[in-house]
Design a protein around this motif. Structure first.
Motif, PDB file in Angstrom:
ATOM      1  N   ARG A   1      56.401  93.725  11.145  1.00 39.76           N
ATOM      2  CA  ARG A   1      56.377  93.069  10.152  1.00 39.76           C
ATOM      3  C   ARG A   1      55.890  91.323  11.026  1.00 39.76           C
ATOM      4  O   ARG A   1      54.527  90.993   9.583  1.00 39.76           O
TER       5      ARG A   1
ATOM      6  N   THR B   1      52.037  90.187   8.259  1.00 39.85           N
ATOM      7  CA  THR B   1      52.547  89.212   8.300  1.00 39.85           C
ATOM      8  C   THR B   1      50.486  88.809   7.963  1.00 39.85           C
ATOM      9  O   THR B   1      50.632  87.330   7.827  1.00 39.85           O
ATOM     10  N   ASN B   2      50.560  89.442   9.520  1.00 42.23           N
ATOM     11  CA  ASN B   2      49.147  88.391   9.815  1.00 42.23           C
ATOM     12  C   ASN B   2      47.793  89.536   9.193  1.00 42.23           C
ATOM     13  O   ASN B   2      47.456  88.261   9.106  1.00 42.23           O
TER      14      ASN B   2
END
Length: 730
Positions: A405, A409-410
Motif C-alpha cells: 500500500r 500510494t507513492n
C-alpha cells in the motif's frame, strides 16, 4: 368693525400656552414652516442677497485663479477567467458569480496600489523628471526626508504619491470594463500615464500568471524528485520482503486492459492440491470401507464379483465336468475304485481352487480398504502440516500488504505529480490574458477643471446654504419678535393684538381717526381682551413691556379709551413713578397724583381726574415724582388704591414701567387680574423679552398675552400682507 370678531378669529388661532413653556407641535405643519421661511426671507432679503453674491463672486475668483487640469481616461476589460489554451493549464480556481464583484474590486485595488505606480514611475524615470512634478503641481525634492534615504528614493516615492493622487479608477455596476483616469496639468502626460497604467496592468496580470506557473513547475519538480525517491525505496523494501517471505509477485492484465499485480504462493498452491487429494482419498476410503463391510460377513461364492470372475467360471465348469465324470464312474465302479478316487480328488481340487480364488477376491476388497485408509491418513497429515505453514505465510502477507500500500500510494502520487507537471510544462508560455485594453486614452483638448458654470452653480448653492446658516444664526442669537409667528414660536405666548407701524404724526394723534389703522388695531385688541378670561375683560389690567420705548403707555391709553367708548367706566393709572407720561398726554394733572396717595397726603377722590377724551374715562397721574418709587410701591397703600379703583370702575388699566432692571412691576402685578405684555416689532431685543417673561413667571402672575406693536406686514408671512385694518377707511 363688527366688534373686531373677525380679527379675534385670526389672533386666537394661536394656541394658548404657559409662560416660558416650549410650543408643542403635535403635527408637522408644512404650511407653517413655509410661512416662517417666507417671513425670514422677506426680513433678511438684503442679507441673503449679499451672502449669495459674495459667495458666488468668491467662487468665480477662485475658479479663475485655479490652474487648469486635464483628465485622460483609458478603459480595460477585466474577465473573470482567461481562455484556456491547454485544458487544465489554469492554476487559479474558477470564480463563481458570488465572487465576481470581490474579484473586480481586488483588481481595482491592484491598479490603485503603490506597486503598479512604482513600476510606472521606474519605467518612465519620472522620479528624475522635473516636468512630471510640475504637471502635478509640486516641486522635485532636493533632499531626502528620512535619515538614510537616498535622494533618488525620495524622488521616486514622491512621484508615486503624486501619481496616486492624480489617479482614479472606477467600474460600473454589472460591468467588467474599468475606467482608468489620470488628472494633471499636462494634457499629453495625462493621456500617456493613463495608457501606461492600462498597458502595465495588462502586462502585470500576464506576468503574474507566468510567474505563478513557473513557481508551480519548480515546486512540482521538487515534489517529483522526493516522491520518486520514496517510490524507489518502497518498491525495494517490498521486493526484499517478498523474497524473504517466499512470496512471488505476478503481473496480469485485467479485463479493462489495466495491469494488476498479484502474489503467487507455493505453499497455498500445495495446500490447495493436497486438500483436494485428501478429500478424494477420503471419498475413496469411505467407498472401500463400505464395500469391505458389505463383503466381510458373506461367503466367497455368494459375492457377485466372485461368481462373475472368469477363472471361477472356468473352474466351476471344470468342476461340473469332473462331477459328471465322477458320477459316471460311481455308476460303473465303487468308491474305492482308483478312477473314482481320482475323480473325487479332481473335484476336491477344483473346489479348493474355487475357494482360494473366491477368498482372494474377497481379500482384495479388504486390501483396497486398508490402502485407501492409509492414503487418506498420509494426505491429511500433509494438509495439516501445510496449514500451519500457510497461516505463517498469511501473517507475512499482512506486512507485505502494508508495504505494498505504501508503494502504491507513492506510485499514485508520483503519477499525479508527473501528469500535472507535464501539463504545466506544455502550457508554460502559452497563457491567455484576462485583461484586454478596450480604449486607449487620447490627449484631451479641454481642461476638466476648473468648470466655471459648475463652480458658479455650486457657489450659488453654497451661498444659499451660507445665507441660510447666517439667517439661522441670526435668528438663534436674536429673540427679535417681528411677526405673530415669532410671538408663538419664540415666546410661547398668546397673541392678542397687532398694532401696525404708523408714522409719528398718527401716533401722536392717538389714532383719533375713526377708521385709522391704529384705531382699528386697538379696538381689535380690546375685543380680544374681552375673551382672554372667563369673566370677560380683566377687572385690573397691568400693561408693561421688557424695556422703555416699546409703546406700552400708548397701548394703555388706547385700551382705556376704547373701553370707555364701549360704555364702561374705566380709569387709567400711571404707575410709572420714575418716568410718568400720562399728565403730558392728557395735558393736565401735573401737580398731584398717585404719589400723594401712596404717601397718605391725599385721598383717592382728590387725585382722580376726568379725561378730556371721554366722559367714561378717568385717569390718575404719577405726580409728583417720588425719590424712592420702590419703597412707595412696596407699601400697603398700593393695594388700597387698586382695591378702591376696582370697586368704583369696570376696568382699571395700570400703565407700569418696564420690567427689566426694576422691581416696580412685580410689586404692582400682584394686585392685578392679568398682565398684557407689549412688544416692539421693529427693533432688536437681545434676550430682553425672555428675561422679562422669566421675571413674570417667578412672581406667578397671570399673563393674558402679548401685543405686537409697530408691526410691519412686510416682515410677516403672506397672511399679513393685506392690511385689513384699513378696509373701508376711504
Amino acid at each position: 368693525m363688527k366688534d373686531g370678531r373677525e380679527n379675534l378669529k385670526d389672533i386666537n388661532s394661536y394656541p394658548t400656552q404657559e409662560i416660558g413653556s416650549d410650543p408643542e407641535q403635535p403635527e408637522f405643519d408644512l404650511h407653517g414652516l413655509l410661512k416662517l421661511a417666507i417671513a425670514l426671507v422677506r426680513a433678511n432679503i438684503l442679507l441673503i442677497a449679499g451672502v449669495v453674491l459674495g459667495v458666488v463672486a468668491l467662487g468665480v475668483i477662485i475658479t479663475l485663479l485655479i490652474t487648469p487640469k486635464y483628465e485622460a481616461a483609458s478603459q480595460i476589460l477585466i474577465e473573470d477567467q482567461a481562455d484556456q489554451i491547454i485544458e487544465g493549464g489554469e492554476l487559479q480556481q474558477a470564480i463563481t458569480s458570488k465572487d465576481t464583484e470581490r474579484f473586480l474590486q481586488t483588481q481595482l485595488g491592484i491598479i490603485q496600489g503603490r506597486s503598479l505606480a512604482r513600476t510606472i514611475v521606474q519605467d518612465g524615470k519620472l522620479g528624475s523628471d522635473a516636468s512630471f512634478f510640475t504637471a502635478f503641481g509640486d516641486e522635485m525634492p532636493t533632499e531626502p526626508k528620512a535619515p538614510g534615504e537616498s535622494l533618488e528614493d525620495a524622488r521616486r516615492e514622491k512621484a508615486v504619491d503624486l501619481l496616486l493622487e492624480g489617479l482614479s479608477v472606477s467600474i460600473p455596476v454589472d460591468s467588467r470594463i474599468a475606467t482608468i483616469k489620470v488628472v494633471s496639468r499636462n494634457a499629453a502626460l495625462s493621456a500617456e500615464l493613463a495608457n501606461k497604467y492600462a498597458e502595465r496592468f495588462s502586462a502585470y496580470n500576464l506576468n503574474q500568471k507566468y510567474d505563478s506557473s513557473s513557481y508551480a513547475r519548480k515546486f512540482l519538480a521538487n515534489q517529483l524528485q522526493e516522491t520518486r525517491t520514496k517510490l524507489t525505496e518502497s518498491e525495494r523494501e517490498l521486493n526484499q520482503y517478498a523474497r524473504a517471505a517466499g512470496l512471488i509477485r505476478v503481473n496480469s492484465d485485467g479485463s479493462d486492459g489495466s495491469s494488476r499485480e498479484s502474489v503467487l504462493s507455493v505453499t497455498n498452491g500445495k495446500l490447495v492440491q493436497l486438500n483436494a487429494a485428501a478429500a478424494a482419498a477420503t471419498a475413496e476410503r469411505i467407498a472401500a470401507e463400505d464395500r469391505w463391510k458389505t463383503l466381510a460377513n458373506k461367503s466367497a461364492m455368494s459375492i457377485s464379483e466372485v461368481n462373475s470372475n472368469s477363472a471361477i467360471t472356468q473352474l466351476v465348469a471344470a468342476k461340473a465336468v469332473a462331477e459328471s465324470e465322477l458320477a459316471e464312474e460311481l455308476a460303473q465302479h465303487k468308491d474305492g475304485y482308483s478312477t473314482v478316487k481320482a475323480k473325487r480328488r479332481e473335484v476336491a481340487e477344483l473346489n479348493r481352487r474355487i475357494g482360494e480364488i473366491g477368498e482372494m477376491i474377497k481379500g482384495s476388497a479388504r486390501t483396497e480398504y486398508e490402502a485407501t485408509a492409509e492414503k487418506e491418513r498420509s494426505l491429511l497429515d500433509q494438509v495439516g502440516s501445510l496449514q500451519d505453514e500457510a497461516l505463517n505465510e498469511q501473517d507475512r502477507g499482512v506486512q507485505y500488504s502494508v508495504l505494498k500500500r505504501v508503494a502504491d500510494t507513492n506510485r499514485a502520487l508520483y503519477e499525479s505529480l508527473l501528469s500535472r507537471y507535464n501539463q504545466l510544462n506544455a502550457s508554460a508560455g502559452a497563457s491567455s490574458n484576462n485583461v484586454t485594453i478596450v480604449d486607449r486614452a487620447i490627449t484631451p483638448h479641454k481642461p476638466s477643471s476648473p468648470n466655471l458654470p459648475l463652480n458658479v452653480a455650486l457657489s450659488f448653492v453654497l451661498g444659499l446654504l451660507a445665507a441660510a446658516g447666517v439667517v439661522a444664526l441670526k435668528e438663534l442669537l436674536d429673540d427679535a419678535v417681528r411677526s405673530p409667528e415669532d410671538v408663538e414660536r419664540k415666546l410661547g405666548m398668546r397673541l392678542l393684538g397687532l398694532v401696525p407701524n404708523a408714522d409719528d404724526e398718527q401716533i401722536a394723534d392717538g389714532g383719533k381717526g375713526r377708521r385709522s389703522d391704529v384705531n382699528e388695531a386697538y379696538r381689535s385688541l380690546v375685543t380680544n381682551l374681552s375673551y382672554s378670561t372667563a369673566d370677560g375683560l380683566p377687572k385690573v389690567l397691568v400693561v408693561t413691556s421688557s424695556r422703555e420705548g416699546e409703546g406700552k403707555s400708548m397701548t394703555a391709553r388706547a385700551i382705556a379709551t376704547d373701553i370707555a367708548q364701549l360704555g364702561k367706566r374705566a380709569i387709567i393709572v400711571d404707575a410709572d413713578l420714575r418716568r410718568p407720561t400720562l399728565h403730558r398726554a392728557f395735558g393736565k394733572g401735573g401737580k398731584f397724583g398717585l404719589t400723594d396717595y401712596l404717601t397718605g397726603q391725599k385721598t383717592f377722590d382728590e387725585i382722580v381726574l376726568k379725561s378730556p377724551v371721554h366722559d367714561n374715562l378717568d385717569f390718575l397721574t404719577a405726580m409728583p415724582m417720588a425719590p424712592e418709587p420702590s419703597f412707595l410701591l412696596a407699601g400697603e397703600r398700593l393695594q388700597k388704591v387698586v382695591e378702591e379703583a376696582r370697586a368704583r370702575y369696570d376696568v382699571v388699566v395700570l400703565d407700569c414701567p418696564p420690567l427689566l432692571g426694576l422691581s416696580d412691576v412685580p410689586l404692582i402685578a400682584q394686585n392685578a387680574d392679568g398682565v398684557l405684555f407689549v412688544i416692539d416689532g421693529s427693533s432688536f431685543h437681545r434676550g430682553a423679552i425672555k428675561a422679562a417673561i422669566r421675571r413674570l413667571d417667578l412672581i406667578n402672575v397671570r399673563v393674558l398675552g402679548a401685543v405686537l406693536n409697530r408691526f410691519s406686514p412686510k416682515l410677516g408671512s403672506e397672511d399679513y400682507s393685506y392690511n385689513y385694518y384699513s378696509y373701508g377707511s376711504e
